[in-house]
Design a protein around this motif. Structure first.
Motif, short mmCIF file in Angstrom:
data_model
loop_
_atom_site.label_atom_id
_atom_site.label_comp_id
_atom_site.label_asym_id
_atom_site.label_seq_id
_atom_site.Cartn_x
_atom_site.Cartn_y
_atom_site.Cartn_z
N ASN A 59 0.83 -1.21 0.00
CA ASN A 59 0.00 0.00 0.00
C ASN A 59 0.86 1.25 0.00
O ASN A 59 0.50 2.27 -0.61
N MET A 60 1.99 1.19 0.70
CA MET A 60 2.90 2.33 0.68
C MET A 60 3.43 2.56 -0.73
O MET A 60 3.50 3.71 -1.21
N CYS A 61 3.80 1.48 -1.41
CA CYS A 61 4.26 1.61 -2.80
C CYS A 61 3.16 2.16 -3.70
O CYS A 61 3.43 2.95 -4.62
N ALA A 62 1.92 1.75 -3.42
CA ALA A 62 0.80 2.26 -4.22
C ALA A 62 0.58 3.75 -3.98
O ALA A 62 0.30 4.51 -4.92
N ASP A 63 0.73 4.19 -2.73
CA ASP A 63 0.51 5.61 -2.42
C ASP A 63 1.59 6.49 -3.04
O ASP A 63 1.31 7.60 -3.48
N ILE A 64 2.82 5.98 -3.05
CA ILE A 64 3.93 6.78 -3.56
C ILE A 64 4.12 6.58 -5.06
O ILE A 64 4.67 7.43 -5.74
N GLY A 65 3.64 5.44 -5.60
CA GLY A 65 3.77 5.17 -7.02
C GLY A 65 5.03 4.40 -7.37
O GLY A 65 5.59 4.59 -8.45
N LEU A 66 5.49 3.53 -6.48
CA LEU A 66 6.70 2.74 -6.73
C LEU A 66 6.29 1.41 -7.37
O LEU A 66 6.12 0.40 -6.70
N GLU A 67 6.14 1.44 -8.69
CA GLU A 67 5.62 0.26 -9.40
C GLU A 67 6.64 -0.88 -9.41
O GLU A 67 6.30 -2.02 -9.09
N GLU A 68 7.89 -0.61 -9.78
CA GLU A 68 8.89 -1.67 -9.86
C GLU A 68 9.16 -2.29 -8.50
O GLU A 68 9.28 -3.52 -8.37
N GLU A 69 9.26 -1.46 -7.47
CA GLU A 69 9.50 -1.98 -6.13
C GLU A 69 8.33 -2.84 -5.65
O GLU A 69 8.52 -3.87 -4.99
N ALA A 70 7.12 -2.42 -6.00
CA ALA A 70 5.95 -3.19 -5.61
C ALA A 70 5.93 -4.55 -6.31
O ALA A 70 5.56 -5.56 -5.70
N GLU A 71 6.33 -4.59 -7.57
CA GLU A 71 6.37 -5.86 -8.29
C GLU A 71 7.39 -6.82 -7.67
O GLU A 71 7.13 -8.02 -7.52
N ARG A 72 8.56 -6.29 -7.28
CA ARG A 72 9.56 -7.15 -6.62
C ARG A 72 9.04 -7.65 -5.28
O ARG A 72 9.25 -8.81 -4.92
N LEU A 73 8.38 -6.79 -4.55
CA LEU A 73 7.82 -7.19 -3.26
C LEU A 73 6.72 -8.23 -3.44
O LEU A 73 6.63 -9.20 -2.67
N PHE A 74 5.90 -8.04 -4.47
CA PHE A 74 4.81 -8.98 -4.73
C PHE A 74 5.36 -10.35 -5.14
O PHE A 74 4.85 -11.39 -4.69
N ASP A 75 6.40 -10.35 -5.96
CA ASP A 75 7.04 -11.62 -6.34
C ASP A 75 7.68 -12.29 -5.14
O ASP A 75 7.63 -13.52 -5.00
N ASP A 76 8.30 -11.50 -4.28
CA ASP A 76 8.90 -12.05 -3.06
C ASP A 76 7.83 -12.66 -2.16
O ASP A 76 8.06 -13.68 -1.51
N MET A 77 6.68 -12.05 -2.16
CA MET A 77 5.57 -12.57 -1.36
C MET A 77 5.09 -13.91 -1.92
O MET A 77 4.72 -14.81 -1.16
N LYS A 78 5.09 -14.05 -3.24
CA LYS A 78 4.68 -15.32 -3.84
C LYS A 78 5.66 -16.43 -3.51
O LYS A 78 5.26 -17.58 -3.28
N GLU A 79 6.95 -16.09 -3.47
CA GLU A 79 7.97 -17.10 -3.23
C GLU A 79 8.06 -17.50 -1.76
O GLU A 79 8.57 -18.57 -1.45
N SER A 80 7.61 -16.64 -0.86
CA SER A 80 7.68 -16.96 0.56
C SER A 80 6.71 -18.09 0.87
O SER A 80 5.64 -18.22 0.27
N GLY A 81 7.09 -18.90 1.84
CA GLY A 81 6.29 -20.08 2.14
C GLY A 81 4.99 -19.78 2.86
O GLY A 81 3.96 -20.36 2.56
N GLY A 82 5.03 -18.84 3.82
CA GLY A 82 3.85 -18.67 4.66
C GLY A 82 3.02 -17.45 4.37
O GLY A 82 2.00 -17.25 5.03
#
Length: 713
Positions: A406-429
């Motif tokens: 949400n912080m990335c969405a508010d500031i407009g950090l698209e690339e950082e949000a995509e990396r964070l989202f991918d990291d979230m997919k790879e995390s186990g829990g």
């Protein structure tokens, strides 16, 4: 010649005497037990050189000192101790090093009887387990089971069973059953055990009734009783009752313990009684109470909710002065307080202090800090914190990941949000949930990435993630700006089928898309979606686009629509309705809607006047509404010029500048409209502000709006 008098004092030394046992450093319990019947006689002599001359003179002899006289005694006592040291071993006391010993101000609690082995314990515990395993039954059935108790309900037996019951209903019924037997006096401990069980069930009325019964029957209420009553009232949000019983406790002369103090401080804090909290805190400290971390957490939370930075500093200073080390809970509370007070720099310093103290942050700590950085738009610090989280493998949960997104969405950090989202997919829990996908849809929607947004929506459906109304709104807005109306209709239909219930925000988004539609066919498609969400709103749209509709009718219907809309969506509704009218080339209807919006308080602060300058603030308006407000302002100024009234030397128009990376803002559209009107407003040094002088504006009004001024007359 001076005479000397020697007096002798016989002192009987009895090691068994309690005072001697307390103060003699040479004796231990083992030596005391061995010398219970031993009585020693000491002869202590005192001499004086100043005596009456009538006394006979005696030869001067050296009298041994007191230490010399006690030396044989100490040697004897120590030898006795050495002889019996192996025979007796002092009782050891286990101390948990991880939990400090409680500092209780008043030990006026129920007395505990000495432990004695009870051969009936096994049968009674089995009986209590049977009562717990039966599930909740009617009172008559429960009483019938109680008759099967294996042993008579003596005091110890009844207390054991009472303390073993889990459900508060059974505990209360068993207490009443034991009391009805009248086999022994009901002591305070029976009431306390029952009250604690009732507190788990949030049964304050029953607890208060039992307390009043204790007062009536003359049963003493101790610290545990009052603490249970007050904490239960707090859990039930009955703050007045908690304060009432705390004041009653004070009147009885019973001093609260640290649990009661912390609870009542929290009660006063949640009641908004800041002065009472500070008064009680100072009074408690004066009586010898040492606040623990929980109490300081309550104070920090209270000052944080009020945004009182000085109060937060006061809490930190008090903790240092009393040598109370904050735990993770206290740091979390203080960080949240710093966020509410708008102090991101101090929050960062406090976080570093926490790390230096050796404490590891948990998910709540990191979430609070990310929220603070996001609110302050400290993107660099937030991303550094994220990298530190991964490097040190700090715990991360859904809330923390979603807060970062949400912080990335508010500031407009698209690339950082995509990396964070991918990291979230790879995390186990921590797989992405509905809120995670919504944050990404918001980022793509704000950036106009319609293709990415649609792929993410399809991925969301394939993963079986529930679509929420916020995600649907973000995607509808994105597709509307991209003029992909057919995809918009499909997304809306799919969301409705998946259980999404349209709210006012989604309706406002559909209204804004209608204003953007260039063809009537697209507008009809969007209106079909809006009709499924809000039929009254569609009826009002049809009403205002009809040129035959009278103003009074529009006014009455506008009032009904606005009153049926949530407060935060009323102004966006009015903005979109004005945009729709301007899109239909019905400018006068747009001016009427702006007037109605101002009349019903939807645009506070639209006009501001000082002696030196007048300003128009359109930062909360849409593009069409801002253009309408500018035209209305020019009409008003033209009439003032016609009446030759006084005007300030400077005029300002404020559109603001979007802090969002993808924010298109009003500045460009407003500047284009000023160019079309050939208005004398020029961009100032500050972004989002247009300035015109009195001389230029009056000259322009006289040349541009003579027909308008005449028609207004």
């Amino acid at each position: 010649m001076a005479t000397v008098l020697s007096t002798s004092i016989d002192v009987c030394f009895n090691p068994q005497h309690p005072d001697t046992k307390k103060h003699n450093p040479f004796l231990k319990p083992s030596s005391l037990r061995q010398s219970r019947t031993t009585t020693r006689k000491l002869n202590i002599s005192c001499t004086s050189s100043k005596q009456p001359k009538t006394l006979e003179e005696e030869p001067i002899t050296k009298t041994p000192s007191l230490s010399e006289q006690l030396k044989p005694l100490s040697a004897t006592t120590l030898r006795q101790e050495e002889q019996t040291h192996v025979l007796s071993k002092p009782k050891s006391v286990w101390v948990n090093p991880t939990r400090p010993k409680r500092s209780v101000l008043s030990l006026q609690r129920q007395k505990r009887s000495a432990y004695s082995y009870n051969p009936q314990i096994k049968d009674l515990r089995a009986f209590a387990q049977k009562l717990n395993g039966t599930g909740f039954v009617e009172k008559s059935e429960f009483l019938a089971v109680l008759d099967e108790i294996p042993h008579p309900p003596s005091r110890d037996n009844a207390l054991l069973v009472l303390n073993s019951l889990r459900e508060w209903q059974k505990t209360h019924m068993f207490f009443d059953w034991v009391k009805s037997k009248n086999l022994f006096p009901m002591e305070t401990i029976f009431y306390n055990v029952t009250m604690k069980s009732l507190r788990f069930g949030r049964q304050f009325q029953l607890i208060e009734a039992m307390a009043l019964e204790m007062v009536e029957d003359g049963v003493e209420l101790d610290n545990i009783t009052y603490s249970t009553i007050i904490t239960c009232a707090k859990r039930c949000n009955l703050y007045d009752k908690a304060i009432e019983w705390f004041e009653r406790m004070y009147k009885t002369g019973l001093m609260p313990d640290e649990v009661t103090y912390s609870a009542i401080l929290d009660v006063y804090s949640k009641s908004g009684k800041v002065e009472e909290v500070l008064s009680l805190y100072e009074r408690a400290v004066a009586t010898g109470w040492k606040p623990d971390a929980i109490a300081f957490s309550v104070l920090g939370k209270m000052f944080g909710e009020a945004g009182d930075y000085d109060g937060i500093r006061y809490v930190l200073q008090e903790m240092k002065s009393m040598d109370v080390k904050p735990n993770v809970v206290v740091y979390n509370t203080l960080l949240e307080a710093m966020g509410r007070a708008g102090k991101p720099g101090l929050a960062r310093s406090l976080f570093n202090e926490m790390l230096e103290s050796g404490l590891d942050p948990n998910e709540k700590t990191l979430t609070a800090l990310v929220k603070i950085y996001g609110k302050a738009r400290w993107a660099k610090d937030a991303l550094q914190l994220w990298e530190e989280m991964k490097g040190k493998k700090w715990p991360m949960d859904f809330i923390l990941y979603n807060t970062l997104l949400n912080m990335c969405a508010d500031i407009g950090l698209e690339e950082e949000a995509e990396r964070l989202f991918d990291d979230m997919k790879e995390s186990g829990g921590c797989k992405p949930d509905s809120f995670s996908y919504t944050a990404m849809l918001n980022i793509y929607g704000s950036g106009g990435k319609a293709e990415k947004a649609m792929k993410l929506f399809e991925e969301m459906l394939e993963a079986g993630v529930q679509v929420n109304v916020m995600g649907c709104t973000c995607l509808v807005q994105c597709l509307g700006k991209a003029k992909r109306i057919d995809d918009l209709v499909n997304v809306f239909e799919t969301s409705i089928q998946r259980g999404v219930k349209p709210d006012d925000r989604l309706c406002g988004c559909l209204l804004s898309v209608m204003a953007l539609c260039e063809s009537s066919e697209d507008a009809e498609k969007v209106m079909g979606c809006l009709e499924r969400a809000n039929q009254k709103l569609v009826a009002f749209v049809k009403l205002i686009v009809d040129e035959k509709t009278e103003f009074e009718t529009v006014k009455e219907e506008f009032k009904l629509v606005i009153n049926g809309t949530q407060v935060e969506a009323r102004r966006p509704f009015c903005n979109c309705l004005i945009d729709i009218c301007r899109g239909k080339k019905q400018h006068e209807r747009a001016h009427e809607l702006l007037y109605l919006g101002t009349l019903f308080g939807l645009y506070p602060g639209l006009h501001n006047k000082t002696v030196k300058e007048w300003s128009l603030d359109v930062r909360s308006l849409s593009v069409g509404a801002a253009e309408t407000a500018l035209e209305e302002w020019m009409r008003t100024l033209a009439n003032i010029v016609r009446r030759q009234e006084d005007l300030p030397e400077l005029f300002l128009a404020q559109t603001g500048t979007g802090t969002h990376r993808f924010s298109q803002g009003l500045a460009n559209s407003f500047a284009s409209h000023l160019e079309q009107l050939a208005a004398p407003f020029k961009p100032s040094d500050r972004a989002g502000i247009f300035v015109a002088t009195k001389e230029d504006l009056v000259s322009w009004l006289e040349s541009k709006f003579p027909p308008l001024v005449a028609s207004q007359a």
